[in-house]
Design a protein around this motif. Structure first.
Motif, PDB file in Angstrom:
ATOM      1  N   HIS A 132       2.288  -3.389  -2.691  1.00 32.85           N
ATOM      2  CA  HIS A 132       1.278  -4.780  -2.794  1.00 32.85           C
ATOM      3  C   HIS A 132       0.547  -5.191  -1.654  1.00 32.85           C
ATOM      4  O   HIS A 132       1.591  -5.433  -0.350  1.00 32.85           O
ATOM      5  CB  HIS A 132       2.073  -5.970  -4.184  1.00 32.85           C
ATOM      6  N   ASN A 133      -0.351  -6.204  -2.446  1.00 33.62           N
ATOM      7  CA  ASN A 133      -0.509  -6.934  -0.432  1.00 33.62           C
ATOM      8  C   ASN A 133       0.159  -8.066  -0.436  1.00 33.62           C
ATOM      9  O   ASN A 133       0.049  -9.112  -1.995  1.00 33.62           O
ATOM     10  CB  ASN A 133      -2.420  -7.565  -0.976  1.00 33.62           C
ATOM     11  N   LEU A 134       0.994  -8.836   0.246  1.00 29.72           N
ATOM     12  CA  LEU A 134       1.168 -10.093   0.509  1.00 29.72           C
ATOM     13  C   LEU A 134       0.427 -11.735   0.198  1.00 29.72           C
ATOM     14  O   LEU A 134       0.194 -11.830  -0.327  1.00 29.72           O
ATOM     15  CB  LEU A 134       2.120 -10.519   1.700  1.00 29.72           C
ATOM     16  N   SER A 135      -0.788 -10.709   1.000  1.00 26.37           N
ATOM     17  CA  SER A 135      -1.362 -12.174   0.180  1.00 26.37           C
ATOM     18  C   SER A 135      -2.588 -11.388  -0.380  1.00 26.37           C
ATOM     19  O   SER A 135      -3.320 -10.293  -0.371  1.00 26.37           O
ATOM     20  CB  SER A 135      -2.514 -12.502   1.813  1.00 26.37           C
ATOM     21  N   GLU A 136      -3.240 -11.996  -1.382  1.00 26.86           N
ATOM     22  CA  GLU A 136      -4.135 -11.169  -2.276  1.00 26.86           C
ATOM     23  C   GLU A 136      -5.576 -10.975  -1.638  1.00 26.86           C
ATOM     24  O   GLU A 136      -6.334 -12.743  -0.664  1.00 26.86           O
ATOM     25  CB  GLU A 136      -4.184 -12.049  -3.419  1.00 26.86           C
ATOM     26  N   HIS A 137      -6.495 -10.013  -1.747  1.00 23.38           N
ATOM     27  CA  HIS A 137      -7.542  -9.956  -1.145  1.00 23.38           C
ATOM     28  C   HIS A 137      -8.198  -9.592  -1.796  1.00 23.38           C
ATOM     29  O   HIS A 137      -8.417  -9.432  -3.035  1.00 23.38           O
ATOM     30  CB  HIS A 137      -7.421  -8.823  -0.268  1.00 23.38           C
ATOM     31  N   ASP A 138      -9.937  -9.867  -1.587  1.00 19.45           N
ATOM     32  CA  ASP A 138     -11.041  -9.369  -2.576  1.00 19.45           C
ATOM     33  C   ASP A 138     -10.657  -8.176  -3.095  1.00 19.45           C
ATOM     34  O   ASP A 138     -10.691  -7.213  -2.083  1.00 19.45           O
ATOM     35  CB  ASP A 138     -12.697 -10.577  -1.987  1.00 19.45           C
TER      36      ASP A 138
END
Length: 168
Positions: free
Chosen positions: A133-139
């Motif tokens: 998973h992304n550690l930081s949410e992306h669009d």
């Protein structure tokens, strides 16, 4: 104490205000069931701003009374302040140019903007969901969304067991 030590090690002014998100008044919705506040996530790397997007869940607004009108007010608050936020994100990008980062800004109920979070733009493995998973949410659809771009290509990480041997 840890915050003071971190500031001193980073050569930051030790007694300037440091916002702690939990102490900001973000209750933009009178009935208290939602915290529908303006929030923007920027991604920075190599001294530049890559892109930004508003971190507002349309689904949450849809469930709230007057949600659509409030959603428009939130988006307008972001749009009205985007030049200042972009300038702050650019300054952070220049200071933290050794990696790719996400940087969140949130507006409190007094119309003050605060930087509340910075995280490396990387992947983490969820053993519960058996995927990266992304550690930081992306669009969704962003070319910087590592989970969408390469998340399926990485194998499950090897984790050493107590006997010193690795397992999956």
């Amino acid at each position: 104490m840890h915050q003071l030590q971190d500031r001193l090690m980073a050569e930051m002014p030790p007694f300037t205000p440091l916002p702690i998100r939990e102490h900001l008044d973000l209750d933009f919705y009178p009935d208290g069931r939602y915290t529908l506040h303006p929030e923007v996530r920027f991604f920075v790397a190599g001294g530049e701003v890559l892109y930004h997007f508003p971190r507002v869940g349309k689904e949450t607004f849809a469930r709230a009374t007057d949600g659509v009108a409030h959603y428009e007010r939130v988006i307008n608050a972001i749009d009205d302040n985007i030049d200042q936020l972009y300038e702050w994100a650019s300054r952070a990008a220049q200071e933290f140019d050794d990696a790719s980062w996400s940087l969140d800004f949130v507006m409190d109920t007094d119309d003050n903007w605060f930087a509340t979070d910075m995280a490396l733009n990387t992947l983490y493995y969820s053993s519960e969901k058996n995927r990266w998973h992304n550690l930081s949410e992306h669009d969704t659809g962003s070319p910087y969304n590592l989970e969408e771009q390469v998340g399926d290509t990485f194998p499950e990480p090897e984790i050493p067991n107590d006997g010193g041997e690795s397992t999956r």
